[in-house]
Design a protein around this motif. Structure first.
Motif, mmCIF file in Angstrom:
data_model
loop_
_atom_site.group_PDB
_atom_site.id
_atom_site.type_symbol
_atom_site.label_atom_id
_atom_site.label_comp_id
_atom_site.label_asym_id
_atom_site.label_seq_id
_atom_site.Cartn_x
_atom_site.Cartn_y
_atom_site.Cartn_z
ATOM 1 N N LEU A 7 0.169 -0.992 5.604
ATOM 2 C CA LEU A 7 -0.184 -0.436 6.906
ATOM 3 C C LEU A 7 -1.312 0.560 6.748
ATOM 4 C CD1 LEU A 7 3.419 0.406 8.194
ATOM 5 C CD2 LEU A 7 2.157 -1.732 8.499
ATOM 6 N N LEU A 8 -2.346 0.434 7.559
ATOM 7 C CA LEU A 8 -3.424 1.399 7.577
ATOM 8 C C LEU A 8 -3.210 2.291 8.803
ATOM 9 C CD1 LEU A 8 -6.972 1.304 6.620
ATOM 10 C CD2 LEU A 8 -6.594 1.777 9.032
ATOM 11 N N ILE A 9 -3.138 3.589 8.573
ATOM 12 C CA ILE A 9 -2.946 4.543 9.653
ATOM 13 C C ILE A 9 -4.091 5.548 9.613
ATOM 14 C CG2 ILE A 9 -1.407 6.248 10.699
ATOM 15 C CD1 ILE A 9 0.922 4.961 9.136
ATOM 16 N N PRO A 10 -4.934 5.552 10.642
ATOM 17 C CA PRO A 10 -5.985 6.577 10.686
ATOM 18 C C PRO A 10 -5.354 7.963 10.732
ATOM 19 C CG PRO A 10 -6.460 4.814 12.242
ATOM 20 C CD PRO A 10 -5.054 4.609 11.748
ATOM 21 N N VAL A 35 1.593 2.624 2.760
ATOM 22 C CA VAL A 35 0.830 3.264 3.822
ATOM 23 C C VAL A 35 -0.487 3.777 3.255
ATOM 24 C CG1 VAL A 35 0.806 5.160 5.485
ATOM 25 C CG2 VAL A 35 2.940 3.926 5.040
ATOM 26 N N ILE A 36 -1.579 3.416 3.932
ATOM 27 C CA ILE A 36 -2.893 3.961 3.600
ATOM 28 C C ILE A 36 -3.282 4.865 4.768
ATOM 29 C CG2 ILE A 36 -5.307 3.487 3.071
ATOM 30 C CD1 ILE A 36 -4.418 0.634 2.248
ATOM 31 N N LEU A 37 -3.271 6.156 4.517
ATOM 32 C CA LEU A 37 -3.716 7.127 5.506
ATOM 33 C C LEU A 37 -5.217 7.295 5.298
ATOM 34 C CD1 LEU A 37 -0.843 9.696 5.005
ATOM 35 C CD2 LEU A 37 -1.166 8.223 6.999
ATOM 36 N N VAL A 38 -6.000 6.936 6.288
ATOM 37 C CA VAL A 38 -7.451 6.918 6.096
ATOM 38 C C VAL A 38 -8.160 7.713 7.177
ATOM 39 C CG1 VAL A 38 -7.831 4.749 7.343
ATOM 40 C CG2 VAL A 38 -9.419 5.428 5.561
ATOM 41 N N HIS A 39 -9.151 8.484 6.730
ATOM 42 C CA HIS A 39 -10.036 9.190 7.664
ATOM 43 C C HIS A 39 -11.382 8.490 7.604
ATOM 44 C CE1 HIS A 39 -11.228 12.542 10.190
ATOM 45 N NE2 HIS A 39 -12.384 12.507 9.554
ATOM 46 N N LEU A 40 -11.910 8.117 8.757
ATOM 47 C CA LEU A 40 -13.152 7.360 8.830
ATOM 48 C C LEU A 40 -14.352 8.294 8.970
ATOM 49 C CD1 LEU A 40 -10.757 5.540 9.958
ATOM 50 C CD2 LEU A 40 -12.550 4.176 10.960
ATOM 51 N N ASP A 108 -2.162 -5.392 6.246
ATOM 52 C CA ASP A 108 -1.471 -6.313 7.149
ATOM 53 C C ASP A 108 -1.559 -5.854 8.599
ATOM 54 O OD1 ASP A 108 -0.297 -8.209 5.183
ATOM 55 O OD2 ASP A 108 0.687 -6.386 4.473
ATOM 56 N N ASP A 109 -1.449 -4.543 8.814
ATOM 57 C CA ASP A 109 -1.443 -4.004 10.167
ATOM 58 C C ASP A 109 -2.187 -2.676 10.217
ATOM 59 O OD1 ASP A 109 0.501 -5.839 11.639
ATOM 60 O OD2 ASP A 109 1.763 -5.166 9.975
ATOM 61 N N ILE A 110 -2.870 -2.458 11.336
ATOM 62 C CA ILE A 110 -3.431 -1.149 11.635
ATOM 63 C C ILE A 110 -2.488 -0.505 12.627
ATOM 64 C CG2 ILE A 110 -5.359 0.102 12.676
ATOM 65 C CD1 ILE A 110 -7.148 -2.262 11.855
ATOM 66 N N VAL A 111 -2.131 0.742 12.363
ATOM 67 C CA VAL A 111 -1.202 1.457 13.236
ATOM 68 C C VAL A 111 -1.948 2.606 13.899
ATOM 69 C CG1 VAL A 111 0.947 2.775 13.349
ATOM 70 C CG2 VAL A 111 0.720 0.906 11.693
ATOM 71 N N MET A 112 -1.872 2.642 15.227
ATOM 72 C CA MET A 112 -2.483 3.736 15.991
ATOM 73 C C MET A 112 -1.371 4.493 16.717
ATOM 74 S SD MET A 112 -5.782 3.591 15.445
ATOM 75 C CE MET A 112 -6.416 4.674 16.710
ATOM 76 N N LEU A 113 -1.540 5.804 16.774
ATOM 77 C CA LEU A 113 -0.566 6.644 17.472
ATOM 78 C C LEU A 113 -0.964 6.783 18.936
ATOM 79 C CD1 LEU A 113 -0.184 9.532 14.877
ATOM 80 C CD2 LEU A 113 1.175 7.453 15.089
ATOM 81 N N ASN A 114 -0.028 6.465 19.829
ATOM 82 C CA ASN A 114 -0.259 6.688 21.254
ATOM 83 C C ASN A 114 -0.177 8.186 21.533
ATOM 84 O OD1 ASN A 114 -0.431 3.949 22.042
ATOM 85 N ND2 ASN A 114 1.802 3.794 22.063
ATOM 86 N N HIS A 115 -0.981 8.642 22.455
ATOM 87 C CA HIS A 115 -0.927 10.044 22.905
ATOM 88 C C HIS A 115 -1.190 11.033 21.769
ATOM 89 C CE1 HIS A 115 0.740 8.076 26.366
ATOM 90 N NE2 HIS A 115 1.785 7.695 25.684
ATOM 91 N N TYR A 116 -2.055 10.654 20.851
ATOM 92 C CA TYR A 116 -2.413 11.553 19.755
ATOM 93 C C TYR A 116 -3.919 11.773 19.796
ATOM 94 C CZ TYR A 116 -2.623 13.698 15.151
ATOM 95 O OH TYR A 116 -2.829 14.590 14.123
#
Length: 164
Positions: A7-10, A35-40, A108-116
């Motif tokens: 999972l990639l999580i910005p 989990v890959i926590l990534v800052h673009l 496999d998936d990009i995960v975005m946080l709603n209301h963040y």
């Protein structure tokens, strides 16, 4: 089904956003997650900044020890569901380069946080919402619960105390 789902999580490196990892681990169990926590960040055209980029240490200095500790404790607290948590920086501003990054890391998936509200670390930070939207890929969304980080923090503090 793959043994480990990547999972990639910005991230903006705020520990408040880490609560989503526990939720995802529970939601996807029994499958383990990486989990890959990534800052673009866009590449700069400033020669001095490019020289610093080759060392890639300036951005990593912005990661607090508390953020690293929280990631380690989350992994320790969920050994049956969290395989690994990595913190990375993506350097580029094109969809093609970002797509290559995703493929290289077998995401496999990009995960975005709603209301963040993702905050920028510096002038070269890129809005993850914009980059992900431009990809045109299906995105897994999860609600950001403002009180969830407080609960996660209490759990992490209890784990740290137990391991001390």
């Amino acid at each position: 089904m793959k043994a480990i789902r990547t999972l990639l999580i910005p991230t903006d490196l705020d520990p408040a956003m880490l609560g989503c990892i526990t939720v995802l681990a529970k939601r996807l169990y029994p499958q383990k997650i990486e989990v890959i926590l990534v800052h673009l960040m866009k590449l700069t055209d400033n020669p001095t900044d490019l020289e610093k980029l080759s060392r890639r240490s300036a951005e990593y200095q912005k990661i607090s020890s508390g953020f690293y500790d929280a990631c380690a404790l989350l992994k320790q607290a969920n050994p049956d569901s969290i395989h690994d948590i990595r913190i990375e920086f993506f350097y580029g501003s094109t969809v093609a380069v970002f797509r290559d990054y995703l493929q290289t890391n077998d995401v496999d998936d990009i995960v975005m946080l709603n209301h963040y509200a993702y905050r920028k670390l510096n002038k070269n930070s890129i809005s993850p919402e914009l980059m992900v939207q431009r990809l045109g890929m299906k995105v897994m969304t999860i609600d950001h619960e403002p009180d969830l980080p407080g609960r996660v923090k209490k759990i992490l503090e209890a784990l740290a105390a137990a391991n001390a």
